[in-house]
Design a protein around this motif. Structure first.
Motif, PDB file in Angstrom:
ATOM      1  N   LEU A   1      11.297   8.852 -11.131  1.00  0.00           N
ATOM      2  CA  LEU A   1      11.448   7.653 -10.784  1.00  0.00           C
ATOM      3  C   LEU A   1      10.241   7.663  -9.594  1.00  0.00           C
ATOM      4  CD1 LEU A   1      15.063   6.854 -10.462  1.00  0.00           C
ATOM      5  CD2 LEU A   1      13.407   5.485 -12.031  1.00  0.00           C
ATOM      6  N   ARG A   2      10.236   8.536  -8.867  1.00  0.00           N
ATOM      7  CA  ARG A   2       9.096   8.542  -7.787  1.00  0.00           C
ATOM      8  C   ARG A   2       7.796   8.324  -8.378  1.00  0.00           C
ATOM      9  NH1 ARG A   2       7.561  13.239  -4.857  1.00  0.00           N
ATOM     10  NH2 ARG A   2       7.038  13.881  -7.082  1.00  0.00           N
ATOM     11  N   ASP A   3       7.496   9.283  -9.462  1.00  0.00           N
ATOM     12  CA  ASP A   3       5.943   9.152 -10.035  1.00  0.00           C
ATOM     13  C   ASP A   3       5.740   8.003 -10.814  1.00  0.00           C
ATOM     14  OD1 ASP A   3       5.779  11.549  -8.817  1.00  0.00           O
ATOM     15  OD2 ASP A   3       6.159  12.808 -10.763  1.00  0.00           O
ATOM     16  N   GLN A   4       6.851   7.324 -11.163  1.00  0.00           N
ATOM     17  CA  GLN A   4       6.460   6.164 -12.144  1.00  0.00           C
ATOM     18  C   GLN A   4       6.335   4.929 -11.205  1.00  0.00           C
ATOM     19  OE1 GLN A   4       9.027   5.431 -15.810  1.00  0.00           O
ATOM     20  NE2 GLN A   4       9.901   7.065 -15.054  1.00  0.00           N
TER      21      GLN A   4
ATOM     22  N   PRO B   1       2.448   5.694  -7.658  1.00  0.00           N
ATOM     23  CA  PRO B   1       1.245   4.746  -7.687  1.00  0.00           C
ATOM     24  C   PRO B   1       1.045   3.619  -6.926  1.00  0.00           C
ATOM     25  CG  PRO B   1       2.587   5.265  -9.745  1.00  0.00           C
ATOM     26  CD  PRO B   1       3.263   5.740  -8.741  1.00  0.00           C
ATOM     27  N   GLN B   2       2.263   2.953  -6.403  1.00  0.00           N
ATOM     28  CA  GLN B   2       2.241   1.900  -5.559  1.00  0.00           C
ATOM     29  C   GLN B   2       1.735   2.492  -4.153  1.00  0.00           C
ATOM     30  OE1 GLN B   2       2.296  -1.379  -6.111  1.00  0.00           O
ATOM     31  NE2 GLN B   2       2.688  -0.760  -8.294  1.00  0.00           N
ATOM     32  N   PHE B   3       2.000   3.748  -3.676  1.00  0.00           N
ATOM     33  CA  PHE B   3       1.904   4.095  -2.508  1.00  0.00           C
ATOM     34  C   PHE B   3       0.252   4.534  -2.386  1.00  0.00           C
ATOM     35  CE2 PHE B   3       1.558   7.148   1.012  1.00  0.00           C
ATOM     36  CZ  PHE B   3       2.344   6.801   1.851  1.00  0.00           C
ATOM     37  N   SER B   4      -0.327   5.018  -3.573  1.00  0.00           N
ATOM     38  CA  SER B   4      -1.733   5.379  -3.498  1.00  0.00           C
ATOM     39  C   SER B   4      -2.462   4.133  -3.554  1.00  0.00           C
ATOM     40  CB  SER B   4      -1.751   6.165  -4.768  1.00  0.00           C
ATOM     41  OG  SER B   4      -1.102   7.301  -4.923  1.00  0.00           O
ATOM     42  N   GLN B   5      -2.143   3.225  -4.130  1.00  0.00           N
ATOM     43  CA  GLN B   5      -3.004   1.933  -4.125  1.00  0.00           C
ATOM     44  C   GLN B   5      -2.890   1.135  -2.803  1.00  0.00           C
ATOM     45  OE1 GLN B   5      -1.576  -0.699  -7.344  1.00  0.00           O
ATOM     46  NE2 GLN B   5      -3.513  -2.159  -6.976  1.00  0.00           N
ATOM     47  N   LEU B   6      -1.853   1.175  -2.338  1.00  0.00           N
ATOM     48  CA  LEU B   6      -1.581   0.582  -0.760  1.00  0.00           C
ATOM     49  C   LEU B   6      -2.556   1.220  -0.074  1.00  0.00           C
ATOM     50  CD1 LEU B   6       1.998   0.064  -0.233  1.00  0.00           C
ATOM     51  CD2 LEU B   6       0.426  -1.755  -0.612  1.00  0.00           C
TER      52      LEU B   6
ATOM     53  N   GLU C   1       5.824   0.990   4.512  1.00  0.00           N
ATOM     54  CA  GLU C   1       7.042   1.357   5.214  1.00  0.00           C
ATOM     55  C   GLU C   1       8.191   1.738   4.252  1.00  0.00           C
ATOM     56  OE1 GLU C   1       8.198  -0.565   8.882  1.00  0.00           O
ATOM     57  OE2 GLU C   1       6.174  -0.300   9.903  1.00  0.00           O
ATOM     58  N   PHE C   2       8.491   0.486   3.441  1.00  0.00           N
ATOM     59  CA  PHE C   2       9.480   0.761   2.381  1.00  0.00           C
ATOM     60  C   PHE C   2       9.270   1.935   1.758  1.00  0.00           C
ATOM     61  CE2 PHE C   2      10.487  -0.233  -2.000  1.00  0.00           C
ATOM     62  CZ  PHE C   2      11.972  -0.198  -1.920  1.00  0.00           C
ATOM     63  N   LEU C   3       7.808   2.132   0.880  1.00  0.00           N
ATOM     64  CA  LEU C   3       7.694   3.279   0.053  1.00  0.00           C
ATOM     65  C   LEU C   3       7.830   4.596   0.887  1.00  0.00           C
ATOM     66  CD1 LEU C   3       4.658   1.767  -1.863  1.00  0.00           C
ATOM     67  CD2 LEU C   3       7.100   1.965  -2.803  1.00  0.00           C
ATOM     68  N   SER C   4       7.398   4.777   2.076  1.00  0.00           N
ATOM     69  CA  SER C   4       7.550   5.784   3.003  1.00  0.00           C
ATOM     70  C   SER C   4       8.854   6.329   2.890  1.00  0.00           C
ATOM     71  CB  SER C   4       6.583   5.690   4.363  1.00  0.00           C
ATOM     72  OG  SER C   4       5.334   5.489   3.921  1.00  0.00           O
ATOM     73  N   ALA C   5       9.878   5.421   3.414  1.00  0.00           N
ATOM     74  CA  ALA C   5      10.864   5.826   3.388  1.00  0.00           C
ATOM     75  C   ALA C   5      11.426   6.380   1.967  1.00  0.00           C
ATOM     76  CB  ALA C   5      12.104   4.684   3.748  1.00  0.00           C
ATOM     77  N   SER C   6      11.225   5.906   0.998  1.00  0.00           N
ATOM     78  CA  SER C   6      11.716   6.154  -0.585  1.00  0.00           C
ATOM     79  C   SER C   6      11.068   7.910  -0.625  1.00  0.00           C
ATOM     80  CB  SER C   6      11.042   5.321  -1.447  1.00  0.00           C
ATOM     81  OG  SER C   6      11.877   4.065  -1.248  1.00  0.00           O
ATOM     82  N   LEU C   7       9.825   7.817  -0.098  1.00  0.00           N
ATOM     83  CA  LEU C   7       9.138   9.359  -0.263  1.00  0.00           C
ATOM     84  C   LEU C   7       9.946  10.320   0.313  1.00  0.00           C
ATOM     85  CD1 LEU C   7       5.401   8.337  -0.431  1.00  0.00           C
ATOM     86  CD2 LEU C   7       6.658   9.227  -2.398  1.00  0.00           C
ATOM     87  N   LEU C   8      10.260   9.881   1.843  1.00  0.00           N
ATOM     88  CA  LEU C   8      10.974  11.123   2.567  1.00  0.00           C
ATOM     89  C   LEU C   8      12.228  11.384   1.924  1.00  0.00           C
ATOM     90  CD1 LEU C   8       9.995   9.443   6.112  1.00  0.00           C
ATOM     91  CD2 LEU C   8       9.108  11.661   5.058  1.00  0.00           C
TER      92      LEU C   8
END
Length: 513
Positions: free
Chosen positions: A116-119, A123-128, A140-147
């Motif tokens: 789920l993280r890689d799909q 990609p969205q975090f890298s694009q941002l 911030e939302f994506l960072s929380a998910s990554l952590l």
């Protein structure tokens, strides 16, 4: 310098890293420790250096990577505004950390979390970040998910650094237990039993079986009446037993029995298939598409999928030609391993073990065109059609003429009728069939028409082609379609027919009209 993507960057352009060719000939070995995905310690086993401070750790990895030629990348990227640009970057320490981090995740991260993280997240975090949107609520939302995904990324990675390469030599985690040596062992029975897979396999196979199921319609010609000949009764009983034992045969295989006169030795008087048989099988077929397949010819494992992927060609009433290959030394004594992919076929052809077979042409010759087949990335049209061309092919059940039955077995005539009606012939670029006689001594394989019969058949076919030419020419003219693309094939064939009747009777312009 970099605007031309084909220009090799000059050696002095790179500023942070040593050229890998000039890096030390002795590899450097290090171990990196991670805590919740964050690197917390690095140990150099060559000189005993140990670094734990975050900033010092990153600076040290930059130094180690730099002297070993690690961290160069030369890419073409997509800018935010849509323009492509070439970029050469150096990230020495980051390259080591990423290689170590990705490998450790393979050991300790749950597969669904990682998937789920890689799909969705990565990609969205890298694009941002690439588009300069670090200071945004979505980041911030994506960072929380990554952590959250990094809670279990704890352990050590052993690396070898050598001439531009980061080579993983081992990994371990004292806290995460997803990996179990006994469960994954091929020699030790752990907590998982292969029997536990039965239910999983059965459930998964439901969908796969449905995807792979396809009705078969076949004709079997028996040499005498069913109720008088023991051998024929034995064959019929064997078929009946197969239907009783295998439920899928009842669901997907229709065998149409045709009885007829026999010769000495109880051999059928018609030892090879005929156009009548093909029409019978086609008439009773339960599928939308029909595969005109020669006997002793075996489809490649992925052929059905290849045909479905190109079904749009069939739906517009065109034809898919299935290239057929054969072993050059085709004998019973040889043990052949059938190729599964086009690449494997290509290798066997290059090694002169297999060849493309177009009946009536030498090996690797003929309208199917061997060179186009191996080079093409999509179906291609037959550019040099010939009246005697009789490949294995797929067409729609409805929408095409029925095979003429007056010529015995003449698949070329079937294809000619379809071609004359306006259908284009496309060669399937990623599928194939293998022609191989497992019993070359069979009377159905060894049977051959006499010379006089061949002469008669050839003359009958020539006359038939003339009739078809005139038939479709009149039909297209009556329908007002003579000047449309659908009549191009019949114009070509009519021109050939008229020329064969006598040179000079009509001029080229008159032939076109």
């Amino acid at each position: 310098i970099l605007e031309d993507p084909n220009v090799t960057p000059p050696k002095d352009m790179w500023k942070l890293t040593v050229d890998p060719e000039d890096a030390p000939n002795t590899p450097e070995r290090i171990t990196i420790t991670f805590d919740k995905g964050i690197p917390v310690k690095v140990v150099n086993h060559n000189d005993g250096t140990t670094i734990a401070d975050p900033l010092d750790l990153f600076v040290y990895l930059n130094t180690v990577a730099r002297r070993n030629g690690i961290g160069r990348i030369d890419i073409v990227e997509n800018r935010f505004i849509g323009i492509k640009s070439r970029g050469c970057y150096e990230t020495p320490g980051g390259t080591i950390l990423r290689a170590a981090h990705v490998d450790l995740e393979g050991l300790v991260l749950d597969r669904q979390v990682r998937s789920l993280r890689d799909q969705f997240i990565t990609p969205q975090f890298s694009q941002l970040l690439y588009n300069g949107l670090y200071f945004s609520p979505e980041r911030e939302f994506l960072s929380a998910s990554l952590l959250a995904s990094q809670k279990s990324v704890n352990g050590e990675i052993k690396l070898k650094l050598y001439k531009g390469n980061v080579i993983v030599e081992g990994r371990k985690s004292d806290t995460e237990k997803l990996y179990d040596m006994e469960e994954s062992s091929m020699d030790v029975q752990g907590g998982f039993s292969p029997v536990d897979s039965e239910g999983f396999i059965k459930i998964q196979s439901i969908r796969l079986k449905k995807w792979g199921e396809s009705p078969i319609s076949a004709v079997l010609h028996l040499p005498s009446e069913l109720d008088t000949d023991p051998m024929t009764q034995e064959t019929a009983n064997a078929l009946k037993e197969a239907y009783l034992i295998h439920p899928n045969i009842i669901k997907y295989v229709d065998i149409h029995l045709i009885t007829g006169p026999s010769l000495s030795g109880n051999r059928t008087a018609y030892p090879k298939q005929s156009n009548f048989y093909m029409n019978v099988a086609r008439f009773f077929a339960r599928s939308e598409f029909i595969f005109y397949l020669d006997h002793d010819t075996w489809p490649s494992p992925s052929l059905r999928r290849n045909i479905k992927e190109n079904s749009r060609i069939l739906l517009r009433n065109d034809v898919l030609i299935v290239p057929t290959f054969t072993f050059i030394n085709n004998t019973m004594e040889e043990n052949f391993t059938f190729p599964n992919t086009r690449r494997q076929v290509h290798t066997l052809v290059k090694d002169q073990m297999m060849a493309m077979q177009d009946y009536g042409w030498e090996f690797n010759q003929g309208p199917t065109c061997l060179s186009k087949y191996f080079k093409s990335e999509k179906p291609y049209i037959i550019s040099e059609y010939d009246l005697n061309y009789r490949p294995n092919f797929v067409s729609r059940k409805n929408g095409h003429p029925w095979c003429t039955e007056r010529l015995g077995y003449n698949k070329a005539a079937c294809l000619f009728q379809i071609y004359a009606s306006g259908a284009n012939l496309y060669v399937l670029h990623n599928g194939f069939a293998i022609q191989h006689n497992f019993n070359p001594n069979s009377h159905t394989t060894a049977f051959e028409d006499s010379k006089w019969q061949k002469v008669v058949n050839d003359r009958m076919y020539i006359n038939f082609s003339r009739e078809i030419c005139l038939l479709y020419a009149r039909q297209f003219a009556a329908m007002g379609r003579w000047k449309s693309p659908v009549s191009n094939h019949i114009k070509q064939e009519c021109k050939r027919v008229l020329i064969s009747w006598g040179s000079g009777l009509l001029k080229d312009k008159e032939l076109e009209e």
